[in-house]
Scaffold this motif. Sequence first.
Motif, PDB file in Angstrom:
ATOM      1  N   GLY A 109       0.778  -1.233   0.000  1.00  0.00           N
ATOM      2  CA  GLY A 109       0.000   0.000   0.000  1.00  0.00           C
ATOM      3  C   GLY A 109       0.809   1.281   0.000  1.00  0.00           C
ATOM      4  O   GLY A 109       0.236   2.362  -0.017  1.00  0.00           O
ATOM      5  N   VAL A 110       2.124   1.201   0.013  1.00  0.00           N
ATOM      6  CA  VAL A 110       2.973   2.395  -0.001  1.00  0.00           C
ATOM      7  C   VAL A 110       3.219   2.804  -1.454  1.00  0.00           C
ATOM      8  O   VAL A 110       3.668   1.991  -2.261  1.00  0.00           O
ATOM      9  CB  VAL A 110       4.321   2.130   0.720  1.00  0.00           C
ATOM     10  CG1 VAL A 110       5.281   3.296   0.539  1.00  0.00           C
ATOM     11  CG2 VAL A 110       4.080   1.842   2.191  1.00  0.00           C
ATOM     12  N   ILE A 111       2.926   4.055  -1.777  1.00  0.00           N
ATOM     13  CA  ILE A 111       3.146   4.551  -3.141  1.00  0.00           C
ATOM     14  C   ILE A 111       4.643   4.613  -3.412  1.00  0.00           C
ATOM     15  O   ILE A 111       5.409   5.124  -2.598  1.00  0.00           O
ATOM     16  CB  ILE A 111       2.513   5.946  -3.332  1.00  0.00           C
ATOM     17  CG1 ILE A 111       0.998   5.875  -3.142  1.00  0.00           C
ATOM     18  CG2 ILE A 111       2.861   6.526  -4.707  1.00  0.00           C
ATOM     19  CD1 ILE A 111       0.259   5.058  -4.187  1.00  0.00           C
ATOM     20  N   MET A 112       5.050   4.062  -4.567  1.00  0.00           N
ATOM     21  CA  MET A 112       6.465   4.037  -4.951  1.00  0.00           C
ATOM     22  C   MET A 112       6.560   4.060  -6.466  1.00  0.00           C
ATOM     23  O   MET A 112       5.552   3.911  -7.163  1.00  0.00           O
ATOM     24  CB  MET A 112       7.141   2.784  -4.386  1.00  0.00           C
ATOM     25  CG  MET A 112       6.649   1.489  -5.011  1.00  0.00           C
ATOM     26  SD  MET A 112       7.433   0.021  -4.357  1.00  0.00           S
ATOM     27  CE  MET A 112       6.206  -0.503  -3.180  1.00  0.00           C
ATOM     28  N   GLU A 113       7.761   4.227  -6.960  1.00  0.00           N
ATOM     29  CA  GLU A 113       8.017   4.158  -8.395  1.00  0.00           C
ATOM     30  C   GLU A 113       8.891   2.940  -8.667  1.00  0.00           C
ATOM     31  O   GLU A 113       9.821   2.667  -7.906  1.00  0.00           O
ATOM     32  CB  GLU A 113       8.707   5.425  -8.882  1.00  0.00           C
ATOM     33  CG  GLU A 113       7.816   6.639  -8.790  1.00  0.00           C
ATOM     34  CD  GLU A 113       8.475   7.921  -9.251  1.00  0.00           C
ATOM     35  OE1 GLU A 113       9.611   7.870  -9.795  1.00  0.00           O
ATOM     36  OE2 GLU A 113       7.871   8.987  -9.060  1.00  0.00           O
ATOM     37  N   ILE A 114       8.534   2.219  -9.731  1.00  0.00           N
ATOM     38  CA  ILE A 114       9.324   1.063 -10.150  1.00  0.00           C
ATOM     39  C   ILE A 114       9.695   1.237 -11.614  1.00  0.00           C
ATOM     40  O   ILE A 114       8.994   1.923 -12.365  1.00  0.00           O
ATOM     41  CB  ILE A 114       8.588  -0.270  -9.927  1.00  0.00           C
ATOM     42  CG1 ILE A 114       7.297  -0.345 -10.774  1.00  0.00           C
ATOM     43  CG2 ILE A 114       8.294  -0.495  -8.447  1.00  0.00           C
ATOM     44  CD1 ILE A 114       6.638  -1.709 -10.777  1.00  0.00           C
ATOM     45  N   GLU A 115      10.801   0.610 -11.995  1.00  0.00           N
ATOM     46  CA  GLU A 115      11.238   0.700 -13.382  1.00  0.00           C
ATOM     47  C   GLU A 115      11.803  -0.639 -13.812  1.00  0.00           C
ATOM     48  O   GLU A 115      12.488  -1.312 -13.049  1.00  0.00           O
ATOM     49  CB  GLU A 115      12.294   1.796 -13.526  1.00  0.00           C
ATOM     50  CG  GLU A 115      12.650   2.110 -14.949  1.00  0.00           C
ATOM     51  CD  GLU A 115      13.448   3.389 -15.094  1.00  0.00           C
ATOM     52  OE1 GLU A 115      14.098   3.526 -16.145  1.00  0.00           O
ATOM     53  OE2 GLU A 115      13.441   4.237 -14.179  1.00  0.00           O
ATOM     54  N   GLY A 116      11.480  -1.007 -15.049  1.00  0.00           N
ATOM     55  CA  GLY A 116      11.979  -2.270 -15.573  1.00  0.00           C
ATOM     56  C   GLY A 116      11.379  -2.585 -16.922  1.00  0.00           C
ATOM     57  O   GLY A 116      10.883  -1.703 -17.621  1.00  0.00           O
ATOM     58  N   ARG A 117      11.391  -3.867 -17.258  1.00  0.00           N
ATOM     59  CA  ARG A 117      10.979  -4.335 -18.582  1.00  0.00           C
ATOM     60  C   ARG A 117       9.669  -5.112 -18.488  1.00  0.00           C
ATOM     61  O   ARG A 117       9.506  -5.970 -17.620  1.00  0.00           O
ATOM     62  CB  ARG A 117      12.088  -5.239 -19.138  1.00  0.00           C
ATOM     63  CG  ARG A 117      11.902  -5.692 -20.561  1.00  0.00           C
ATOM     64  CD  ARG A 117      13.154  -6.415 -21.060  1.00  0.00           C
ATOM     65  NE  ARG A 117      13.465  -7.592 -20.272  1.00  0.00           N
ATOM     66  CZ  ARG A 117      13.068  -8.828 -20.579  1.00  0.00           C
ATOM     67  NH1 ARG A 117      12.353  -9.047 -21.649  1.00  0.00           N
ATOM     68  NH2 ARG A 117      13.410  -9.839 -19.812  1.00  0.00           N
TER      69      ARG A 117
END
Length: 150
Positions: free
Chosen positions: A37-45
């Motif tokens: 439930g914690v807002i975060m940013e993710i990056e990947g394929r």
Amino acid sequence: MNLFFALPLVVLASPMVALAEEEDAATIAPSLGAKFGVIMEIEGRVVDDRDTRQRSDLGKTLIEVHYVGEKKLPTPVVIGLATFTFADVKIPERGAWVRFRGYESGGFTGIPKAAFADLPSVATAGHRFVCEFQLTKALDPKHAPSKPKQ
């Protein structure tokens, strides 16, 4: 003491105690290092079952997460992607490098082994908790790998 507020706490705690007492009980934990439930940013394929080679991923859109916020993960984590029908967030095709804002959530899937005492036997991955990343916004990638020169 107000019993109206104390009663739900007791009811919610009871299943957790029973689950912890079972021999094969699994710990439910988020995959990406932050709390559920914690807002975060993710990056990947963006990946799918052709990349994971897991039958349980058939038809699912997944992301192979390489970054959580600005932190590069030592080993990429594959997690399912979920979108709200009312949000204008589109998931690009397999192979695209993406960055999303959202939060990790999850739920139970599968059939517990003991249920087959009452049911016919079927192929299943078993009863388990599965994490997913709920998208709230698509962002511009910051760490896209450079394309090899030809």
